[in-house]
Write a protein that holds these residues in place. Structure first.
Motif, PDB file in Angstrom:
ATOM      1  N   LEU A  24     -46.414 -20.964 -92.482  1.00  0.00           N
ATOM      2  CA  LEU A  24     -47.219 -20.028 -93.513  1.00  0.00           C
ATOM      3  C   LEU A  24     -47.443 -20.562 -94.778  1.00  0.00           C
ATOM      4  O   LEU A  24     -48.669 -20.530 -95.019  1.00  0.00           O
ATOM      5  CB  LEU A  24     -45.884 -18.695 -93.759  1.00  0.00           C
ATOM      6  CG  LEU A  24     -45.296 -18.046 -92.414  1.00  0.00           C
ATOM      7  CD1 LEU A  24     -44.478 -17.129 -92.810  1.00  0.00           C
ATOM      8  CD2 LEU A  24     -46.769 -17.660 -91.571  1.00  0.00           C
ATOM      9  N   ASP A  27     -51.088 -24.197 -93.750  1.00  0.00           N
ATOM     10  CA  ASP A  27     -51.576 -23.822 -92.311  1.00  0.00           C
ATOM     11  C   ASP A  27     -51.661 -25.049 -91.400  1.00  0.00           C
ATOM     12  O   ASP A  27     -52.433 -25.850 -91.298  1.00  0.00           O
ATOM     13  CB  ASP A  27     -53.352 -23.785 -92.622  1.00  0.00           C
ATOM     14  CG  ASP A  27     -53.932 -22.956 -91.312  1.00  0.00           C
ATOM     15  OD1 ASP A  27     -53.244 -22.403 -90.615  1.00  0.00           O
ATOM     16  OD2 ASP A  27     -55.151 -22.705 -91.287  1.00  0.00           O
ATOM     17  N   LYS A  66     -52.811 -21.988 -97.433  1.00  0.00           N
ATOM     18  CA  LYS A  66     -51.784 -21.385 -96.788  1.00  0.00           C
ATOM     19  C   LYS A  66     -52.198 -20.383 -95.590  1.00  0.00           C
ATOM     20  O   LYS A  66     -53.460 -20.666 -95.337  1.00  0.00           O
ATOM     21  CB  LYS A  66     -51.131 -19.897 -97.478  1.00  0.00           C
ATOM     22  CG  LYS A  66     -50.587 -20.590 -98.829  1.00  0.00           C
ATOM     23  CD  LYS A  66     -50.186 -19.089 -99.715  1.00  0.00           C
ATOM     24  CE  LYS A  66     -49.475 -19.610-100.745  1.00  0.00           C
ATOM     25  NZ  LYS A  66     -48.774 -18.370-101.679  1.00  0.00           N
ATOM     26  N   TRP A  72     -48.407 -14.282 -91.799  1.00  0.00           N
ATOM     27  CA  TRP A  72     -47.439 -13.720 -92.656  1.00  0.00           C
ATOM     28  C   TRP A  72     -47.113 -12.287 -92.411  1.00  0.00           C
ATOM     29  O   TRP A  72     -45.733 -12.098 -92.447  1.00  0.00           O
ATOM     30  CB  TRP A  72     -48.214 -13.675 -94.147  1.00  0.00           C
ATOM     31  CG  TRP A  72     -48.363 -15.093 -94.848  1.00  0.00           C
ATOM     32  CD1 TRP A  72     -49.418 -15.823 -94.756  1.00  0.00           C
ATOM     33  CD2 TRP A  72     -47.391 -15.733 -95.720  1.00  0.00           C
ATOM     34  NE1 TRP A  72     -49.389 -17.183 -95.227  1.00  0.00           N
ATOM     35  CE2 TRP A  72     -48.308 -16.976 -96.185  1.00  0.00           C
ATOM     36  CE3 TRP A  72     -46.017 -15.354 -96.410  1.00  0.00           C
ATOM     37  CZ2 TRP A  72     -47.427 -17.959 -96.800  1.00  0.00           C
ATOM     38  CZ3 TRP A  72     -45.668 -16.394 -97.314  1.00  0.00           C
ATOM     39  CH2 TRP A  72     -46.219 -17.594 -97.299  1.00  0.00           C
ATOM     40  N   TYR A  75     -44.827 -12.833 -89.338  1.00  0.00           N
ATOM     41  CA  TYR A  75     -43.360 -13.161 -89.775  1.00  0.00           C
ATOM     42  C   TYR A  75     -42.580 -11.991 -90.492  1.00  0.00           C
ATOM     43  O   TYR A  75     -41.387 -11.955 -90.091  1.00  0.00           O
ATOM     44  CB  TYR A  75     -43.548 -14.488 -90.741  1.00  0.00           C
ATOM     45  CG  TYR A  75     -42.234 -15.087 -91.374  1.00  0.00           C
ATOM     46  CD1 TYR A  75     -41.764 -15.933 -90.411  1.00  0.00           C
ATOM     47  CD2 TYR A  75     -41.646 -14.371 -92.429  1.00  0.00           C
ATOM     48  CE1 TYR A  75     -40.403 -16.461 -91.069  1.00  0.00           C
ATOM     49  CE2 TYR A  75     -40.336 -14.969 -92.943  1.00  0.00           C
ATOM     50  CZ  TYR A  75     -39.929 -16.090 -92.016  1.00  0.00           C
ATOM     51  OH  TYR A  75     -38.765 -16.788 -92.361  1.00  0.00           O
TER      52      TYR A  75
END
Length: 103
Positions: A24, A27, A66, A72, A75
């Motif tokens: 996260l 990249d 990122k 995200w 996750y």
């Protein structure tokens, strides 16, 4: 600038026959067919980025963006935590703590 001991978070998900791990904060992604192989590959690719940066006198991951927001969110929604493995060929000084979740 991130410190070398800051945790890296990654989400693991299936893409067809492959398991994919997407970091996260940076990249970086890798894939494998088996979970144990995937965990090894995540550790290997993170350690490799640190080793190369150290060799070149650079900050690890300095030029990496990122991961996209969808990872995200994956996750955040994941409920299973996965414990990483530590490849023996990389010195402990090059390990970053990993927080892995399966989506």
């Amino acid at each position: 600038m991130p410190r070398t001991n800051d945790a890296i978070h990654a989400v693991i998900f299936r893409n067809g026959e492959w398991l994919v791990a997407q970091c996260l904060e940076y990249d970086i992604a890798t894939q494998a067919r088996a979970l144990r192989d995937l965990l090894y590959e995540v550790e290997r690719i993170v350690a490799a980025h640190i080793l190369v940066a150290d060799k070149e006198g650079m900050e690890p991951f300095a030029n990496l963006p990122k991961a996209p927001k969808r990872f995200w969110q994956m996750y955040k929604n994941a409920t299973a935590r996965v414990e990483p493995i530590r490849p023996a060929e990389f010195p402990a000084a090059y390990h970053r703590p990993l927080e892995l979740r399966a989506a």
